[in-house]
Design a protein around this motif. Structure first.
Motif, PDB file in Angstrom:
ATOM      1  N   LEU A 161      -4.151 -16.915 -26.984  1.00 15.51           N
ATOM      2  CA  LEU A 161      -4.036 -15.520 -26.531  1.00 15.51           C
ATOM      3  C   LEU A 161      -5.231 -14.711 -27.013  1.00 15.51           C
ATOM      4  N   ARG A 162      -5.630 -14.941 -28.267  1.00 15.00           N
ATOM      5  CA  ARG A 162      -6.798 -14.238 -28.807  1.00 15.00           C
ATOM      6  C   ARG A 162      -8.040 -14.558 -27.984  1.00 15.00           C
ATOM      7  N   HIS A 163      -8.195 -15.824 -27.605  1.00 12.21           N
ATOM      8  CA  HIS A 163      -9.338 -16.242 -26.782  1.00 12.21           C
ATOM      9  C   HIS A 163      -9.330 -15.500 -25.441  1.00 12.21           C
ATOM     10  N   ILE A 164      -8.167 -15.429 -24.801  1.00 10.55           N
ATOM     11  CA  ILE A 164      -8.057 -14.740 -23.504  1.00 10.55           C
ATOM     12  C   ILE A 164      -8.401 -13.268 -23.671  1.00 10.55           C
ATOM     13  N   GLU A 165      -7.869 -12.677 -24.733  1.00  6.94           N
ATOM     14  CA  GLU A 165      -8.071 -11.251 -25.004  1.00  6.94           C
ATOM     15  C   GLU A 165      -9.543 -10.925 -25.217  1.00  6.94           C
ATOM     16  N   GLU A 166     -10.272 -11.832 -25.849  1.00 15.68           N
ATOM     17  CA  GLU A 166     -11.661 -11.552 -26.239  1.00 15.68           C
ATOM     18  C   GLU A 166     -12.694 -12.044 -25.224  1.00 15.68           C
ATOM     19  N   THR A 167     -12.236 -12.677 -24.141  1.00 20.57           N
ATOM     20  CA  THR A 167     -13.170 -13.209 -23.138  1.00 20.57           C
ATOM     21  C   THR A 167     -13.386 -12.202 -22.014  1.00 20.57           C
ATOM     22  N   PRO A 168     -14.604 -11.647 -21.898  1.00 20.62           N
ATOM     23  CA  PRO A 168     -14.864 -10.714 -20.779  1.00 20.62           C
ATOM     24  C   PRO A 168     -14.751 -11.467 -19.451  1.00 20.62           C
ATOM     25  N   ASP A 169     -14.210 -10.800 -18.442  1.00 23.83           N
ATOM     26  CA  ASP A 169     -14.039 -11.414 -17.111  1.00 23.83           C
ATOM     27  C   ASP A 169     -13.382 -12.785 -17.211  1.00 23.83           C
ATOM     28  N   TYR A 170     -12.326 -12.842 -17.996  1.00 23.22           N
ATOM     29  CA  TYR A 170     -11.604 -14.102 -18.209  1.00 23.22           C
ATOM     30  C   TYR A 170     -11.211 -14.736 -16.874  1.00 23.22           C
ATOM     31  N   GLY A 171     -11.509 -16.015 -16.749  1.00 24.40           N
ATOM     32  CA  GLY A 171     -11.173 -16.759 -15.533  1.00 24.40           C
ATOM     33  C   GLY A 171     -12.289 -16.804 -14.511  1.00 24.40           C
ATOM     34  N   PHE A 172     -13.328 -15.978 -14.709  1.00 21.65           N
ATOM     35  CA  PHE A 172     -14.442 -15.918 -13.762  1.00 21.65           C
ATOM     36  C   PHE A 172     -15.680 -16.604 -14.346  1.00 21.65           C
ATOM     37  N   LYS A 173     -16.443 -17.277 -13.484  1.00 18.94           N
ATOM     38  CA  LYS A 173     -17.730 -17.852 -13.882  1.00 18.94           C
ATOM     39  C   LYS A 173     -18.849 -16.987 -13.331  1.00 18.94           C
ATOM     40  N   LYS A 174     -19.918 -16.867 -14.100  1.00 18.44           N
ATOM     41  CA  LYS A 174     -21.063 -16.072 -13.630  1.00 18.44           C
ATOM     42  C   LYS A 174     -22.066 -16.970 -12.915  1.00 18.44           C
ATOM     43  N   ALA A 175     -22.612 -16.466 -11.828  1.00 18.75           N
ATOM     44  CA  ALA A 175     -23.644 -17.211 -11.102  1.00 18.75           C
ATOM     45  C   ALA A 175     -24.997 -16.977 -11.763  1.00 18.75           C
ATOM     46  N   ASP A 176     -25.910 -17.937 -11.601  1.00 17.71           N
ATOM     47  CA  ASP A 176     -27.295 -17.731 -12.030  1.00 17.71           C
ATOM     48  C   ASP A 176     -28.210 -18.088 -10.870  1.00 17.71           C
ATOM     49  N   ALA A 177     -29.500 -18.077 -11.125  1.00 16.77           N
ATOM     50  CA  ALA A 177     -30.476 -18.291 -10.042  1.00 16.77           C
ATOM     51  C   ALA A 177     -30.350 -19.671  -9.412  1.00 16.77           C
ATOM     52  N   ASP A 178     -29.781 -20.640 -10.155  1.00 14.24           N
ATOM     53  CA  ASP A 178     -29.654 -22.004  -9.626  1.00 14.24           C
ATOM     54  C   ASP A 178     -28.286 -22.278  -8.995  1.00 14.24           C
ATOM     55  N   SER A 179     -27.394 -21.299  -9.029  1.00 14.37           N
ATOM     56  CA  SER A 179     -26.058 -21.504  -8.457  1.00 14.37           C
ATOM     57  C   SER A 179     -26.146 -21.657  -6.937  1.00 14.37           C
ATOM     58  N   PRO A 180     -25.228 -22.425  -6.333  1.00 14.61           N
ATOM     59  CA  PRO A 180     -25.244 -22.597  -4.876  1.00 14.61           C
ATOM     60  C   PRO A 180     -25.157 -21.246  -4.156  1.00 14.61           C
ATOM     61  N   LEU A 181     -25.886 -21.131  -3.047  1.00  9.50           N
ATOM     62  CA  LEU A 181     -25.819 -19.917  -2.227  1.00  9.50           C
ATOM     63  C   LEU A 181     -24.892 -20.198  -1.047  1.00  9.50           C
ATOM     64  N   VAL A 182     -23.779 -19.486  -1.025  1.00  8.40           N
ATOM     65  CA  VAL A 182     -22.778 -19.669   0.022  1.00  8.40           C
ATOM     66  C   VAL A 182     -22.746 -18.430   0.907  1.00  8.40           C
ATOM     67  N   MET A 183     -22.831 -18.635   2.214  1.00 13.40           N
ATOM     68  CA  MET A 183     -22.722 -17.515   3.147  1.00 13.40           C
ATOM     69  C   MET A 183     -21.346 -17.562   3.803  1.00 13.40           C
ATOM     70  N   VAL A 184     -20.672 -16.416   3.809  1.00 14.70           N
ATOM     71  CA  VAL A 184     -19.347 -16.321   4.425  1.00 14.70           C
ATOM     72  C   VAL A 184     -19.426 -15.337   5.590  1.00 14.70           C
ATOM     73  N   GLU A 185     -19.140 -15.840   6.806  1.00 17.66           N
ATOM     74  CA  GLU A 185     -19.122 -14.966   7.989  1.00 17.66           C
ATOM     75  C   GLU A 185     -17.681 -14.590   8.311  1.00 17.66           C
ATOM     76  N   TYR A 186     -17.444 -13.292   8.458  1.00 15.25           N
ATOM     77  CA  TYR A 186     -16.118 -12.849   8.892  1.00 15.25           C
ATOM     78  C   TYR A 186     -16.230 -11.563   9.693  1.00 15.25           C
ATOM     79  N   SER A 187     -15.150 -11.163  10.283  1.00 12.67           N
ATOM     80  CA  SER A 187     -14.978  -9.979  11.133  1.00 12.67           C
ATOM     81  C   SER A 187     -15.307 -10.273  12.595  1.00 12.67           C
ATOM     82  N   SER A 188     -16.600 -10.431  12.925  1.00  6.18           N
ATOM     83  CA  SER A 188     -17.037 -10.808  14.280  1.00  6.18           C
ATOM     84  C   SER A 188     -16.358 -10.013  15.387  1.00  6.18           C
ATOM     85  N   PRO A 189     -16.466  -8.674  15.367  1.00  4.22           N
ATOM     86  CA  PRO A 189     -15.792  -7.876  16.391  1.00  4.22           C
ATOM     87  C   PRO A 189     -16.582  -7.804  17.696  1.00  4.22           C
ATOM     88  N   ASN A 190     -15.900  -7.386  18.755  1.00  2.00           N
ATOM     89  CA  ASN A 190     -16.551  -7.035  20.013  1.00  2.00           C
ATOM     90  C   ASN A 190     -16.686  -5.511  20.058  1.00  2.00           C
TER      91      ASN A 190
END
Length: 594
Positions: A97-126
Motif C-alpha cells: 500500500l505504501r508503494h502504491i501511495e508513493e508512486t506517481p501515476d501508479y499503473g502508468f508507464k512513461k513513453a520515451d523517444a524510443d517507445s513505439p509510435l502508435v497512430m489511432v484513427e477514429y471519428s471519420s465523419p461525413n
C-alpha cells in the motif's frame, strides 16, 4: 515490484533449486485465489510435474515449503490438487500500500523517444450530417484506446479522416442551393452540422417523391433512379467539383466550414481531440498516384475498360477495384492515399483504425495492399472492429432523419442527471455548481455505459439505465469517488493523516482492497494488449464495489486506533487515485463533490 512479480520470481527460483528446471518469471502468472480457499495468490504447478516425477500435490507442497523458507512475503500455503494457494504475510500488504501511495501515476508507464509510435484513427465523419450515437461510440472507443496505449508506454498520435467529398456531400449542397434561401447557421440559430444535415434529409425527401412520380408513370425503380433529374444534378455537381469549378468549390468550402465549426463544438463537449486531421479531398488524389505506381510495378493490373484492380486471390480474397474506368477513385484508394500522407508525416510503428465491424473485409484488403505497396506497418495494421450501437427503439437512418443526434443525446443525459440529482436532494450547491455536476455525471453516465461493454459486441444504449446511481454505472463510480473525497476532507479538517500504519496487520477486507489496487498496472497493460476499454471500466467498478462494502463494514474517521485509522485513510486515498486514473483512461471526469 508488485506481489505478483515477487511470487513469480520466487517460484522460478524454487523450481530451479528443487528440480533443476529453468522457469522464466514472465511465464509464471499468479492468479487471485478463489474465495472458497484460503490464500491470496494461486500458482498452477502442473508444468513442473513431469520434471519432478512426483504427483501435483507433492510438487505443490515442495514448492510451498521452499517459498516459506526463502521468500519473506510468503506466510503459509495450502495445496488443492495441482494448485498451490499462497497466503501472503499480512504486513507485506502494508508495504505494498505504501508503494502504491508513493508512486506517481501508479499503473502508468512513461513513453520515451524510443517507445513505439502508435497512430489511432477514429471519428471519420461525413460533412453531410451531424455526429450521431454511432459516432459517439466510435469517438469514445478511439479516445479511450489512445489513452490506454499511452498509459502502456507508447507514443500515441490521435488522428481523424474527414469524408468531405463525394456524392453525399453534393446532395446537401444541391438541396441548400435549391431550397435553402440563403440560410446560414447565424440566420437560423442552428449549429452548422445540424443545418447541413437538414438539407441532406430534405434532398432524400424530394428524391423519393421524384422516384415515386417517375415510377407512377411506368418506370421501374432502376430506370427512375437513372432518370431522376435531382440525382443527375447532384452527379453533375460532383463532376464540376472534381474539375475544381470555382463556384462549386466556393459553395463546398462555405458549407463544410459550417460543419467543421459544429463538429468542433461536439468534440469539445464529448471531451475528445485529435493531434492531426486529414481530409479526403486532400488524400484521394494521393491514393490514385500510389495505385498508378503499383500498376507500374505490376502489383495492380488494368482491365480493358481502363479500370485498375488488385488480384488478391493468392491471399484467399478476391479481385479489388481501385480506380473506376473513368479514372475516379473508390474508398480504398482514399485510404491508401491517407496512409501515404500519414507515413510521410510520422514514423509510424503501428496503425490502428477504429471502425465498425461492417468494414472487416475492407481492412483485410487494405492491410494486404499497403503491405504490397511497401508500408512497413501495413501487414500488421489493426482494425479495431467494434459492434453497432442502437437505442431500445431500434436502428437509425441518416437519410430519413431518424438518427439519434449526438448533441441532443448529450443534452438529454445532462438533463437526466440534473433530474436524478434533484430527486436525491443531496448537496448544498450553487446553481452553477449544480449545472457542472449535472454535466459531469450525465457525460460520465453516457461514456461509461458505452465503454463498459466488450467493444466487439453490438449493444443497446439505454439512457435511463445508464444514469442509475446503483449498479455498474458511471454515476455509481463517480458517487463513490466523491464519497471518498468527502472522507479525506473531513480527515484533514480533524487533523488526521495517512501515516504511521507500517506495522499494522490489515484485515481480510483491507487485504482484498490492496490486492485489487495491486492489479491495476496489469489491468492497464492487458487492456492495451487486447484493445479493450471495457477491461478498465469493469475493473474500476469492481474496485468501488469492494470499497463500498469496506466502507459499510468498517469505520474510518471514528476508528480509535490511530495506526489503523491511518491505514484506512491511505487505503481510501489510493482507491480514489486509482479510480480517478482508471476513469481518465475512459475520458470520464470524477467530481470532488456530489
Amino acid at each position: 515490484m508488485s506481489i505478483d512479480n515477487i511470487i513469480a520470481q520466487a517460484v522460478a527460483h524454487a523450481v530451479k533449486a528443487l528440480y533443476g528446471v529453468d522457469a522464466y518469471p514472465s511465464s509464471i502468472v499468479p492468479q487471485t485465489t478463489k474465495k472458497e480457499f484460503e490464500g491470496n495468490l494461486t500458482i498452477v504447478v502442473f508444468p513442473w510435474v513431469k520434471a519432478a516425477r512426483k504427483s501435483p500435490e507433492a510438487v505443490g507442497t515442495e514448492i510451498g515449503d521452499w517459498l516459506v523458507a526463502n521468500e519473506p512475503a510468503v506466510n503459509r500455503f495450502n495445496v488443492i490438487k495441482g494448485f498451490l494457494n499462497i497466503v501472503i504475510e499480512p504486513t507485506y500488504f502494508t508495504s505494498m500500500l505504501r508503494h502504491i501511495e508513493e508512486t506517481p501515476d501508479y499503473g502508468f508507464k512513461k513513453a520515451d523517444a524510443d517507445s513505439p509510435l502508435v497512430m489511432v484513427e477514429y471519428s471519420s465523419p461525413n460533412t453531410n450530417k451531424p455526429l450521431h450515437l454511432g459516432h459517439i461510440r466510435n469517438n469514445l472507443l478511439g479516445y479511450s484506446l489512445a489513452q490506454i496505449l499511452k498509459a502502456c508506454g507508447n507514443r500515441v498520435v490521435k488522428t481523424n479522416i474527414v469524408n468531405d467529398r463525394g456524392i453525399h456531400i453534393c446532395k446537401s449542397m444541391l438541396a441548400w442551393r435549391k431550397w435553402g434561401e440563403g440560410a446560414t447557421p447565424e440566420s437560423t440559430g442552428k449549429k452548422g452540422d445540424h443545418l447541413i444535415g437538414d438539407f441532406y434529409v430534405l434532398f432524400d425527401k424530394h428524391y423519393k417523391a421524384e422516384l415515386k412520380e417517375l415510377m407512377d408513370k411506368g418506370m421501374t425503380q432502376e430506370e427512375a433512379e437513372k432518370a431522376s433529374p435531382l440525382m443527375l444534378e447532384a452527379r453533375e455537381m460532383l463532376r464540376r467539383w472534381e474539375q475544381k469549378d470555382p463556384e462549386i468549390r466556393s459553395l463546398w468550402e462555405m458549407m463544410n466550414n459550417w460543419v467543421y465549426a459544429g463538429f468542433d463544438e461536439t468534440y469539445k463537449r464529448l471531451g475528445v481531440d485529435f493531434d492531426k486531421i486529414y481530409y479526403e479531398s486532400n488524400t484521394y488524389l494521393e491514393g490514385k498516384d500510389k495505385v498508378l505506381e503499383g500498376l507500374e510495378k505490376g502489383i495492380m493490373y488494368r482491365k480493358d475498360d481502363g479500370s485498375v484492380w488488385a488480384d488478391l486471390t493468392d491471399a484467399g480474397l478476391d479481385h479489388k477495384l481501385l480506380l473506376r474506368s473513368d479514372g475516379t477513385s473508390v474508398y480504398m484508394t482514399q485510404d491508401i492515399g491517407t496512409a501515404k500522407l500519414r507515413y510521410q508525416d510520422y514514423p509510424i510503428d503501428k496503425m490502428i483504425y477504429v471502425v465498425g465491424n461492417e468494414q472487416n473485409y475492407h481492412f483485410q484488403v487494405l492491410s494486404l495492399l499497403l503491405d504490397r505497396l511497401g508500408f512497413k506497418w501495413g501487414k500488421d495494421l489493426v482494425h479495431f472492429s467494434y459492434g453497432m450501437v442502437e437505442l431500445p427503439e431500434g436502428k437509425m437512418k441518416s437519410r430519413e432523419g431518424t438518427v439519434v443526434d449526438a448533441d441532443d443525446l448529450m443534452d438529454e443525459m445532462i438533463q437526466g442527471a440534473r433530474e436524478v440529482s434533484a430527486e436525491r436532494g443531496k448537496g448544498d450547491f450553487t446553481p452553477e455548481e449544480a449545472d457542472e455536476i449535472a454535466r459531469i455525471v450525465g457525460m460520465g453516465a453516457l461514456k461509461y455505459f458505452l465503454l463498459k461493454v466488450d467493444p466487439r459486441k453490438n449493444m443497446t444504449f439505454n439512457p435511463k439505465e445508464s444514469i442509475d446511481f446503483n449498479g455498474n454505472t458511471g454515476p455509481f463510480i463517480q458517487y463513490t469517488y466523491a464519497r471518498i473525497r468527502s472522507v479525506l476532507r473531513k480527515a484533514a479538517e480533524a487533523g488526521y493523516t495517512a501515516t504511521g500504519y507500517d506495522m499494522v496487520e490489515p484485515n481480510e477486507k483491507e487485504i482484498s482492497l490492496i490486492q485489487h489496487l495491486a492489479d491495476f498496472p496489469a489491468t492497464v497493460a492487458e487492456a492495451g494488449r487486447i484493445y479493450s476499454p471495457a477491461l478498465i471500466a469493469n475493473y474500476v467498478y469492481d474496485l468501488v464495489k469492494e470499497y463500498n462494502q469496506f466502507y459499510h463494514d468498517y469505520t474510518i474517521l471514528n476508528e480509535p486506533d490511530a495506526a489503523v485509522r491511518a491505514l484506512r485513510l491511505a487505503l481510501s486515498q489510493c482507491v480514489a487515485g486509482v479510480v480517478r486514473s482508471g476513469m481518465s483512461l475512459l475520458g470520464i471526469e470524477v467530481p470532488e463533490r456530489m
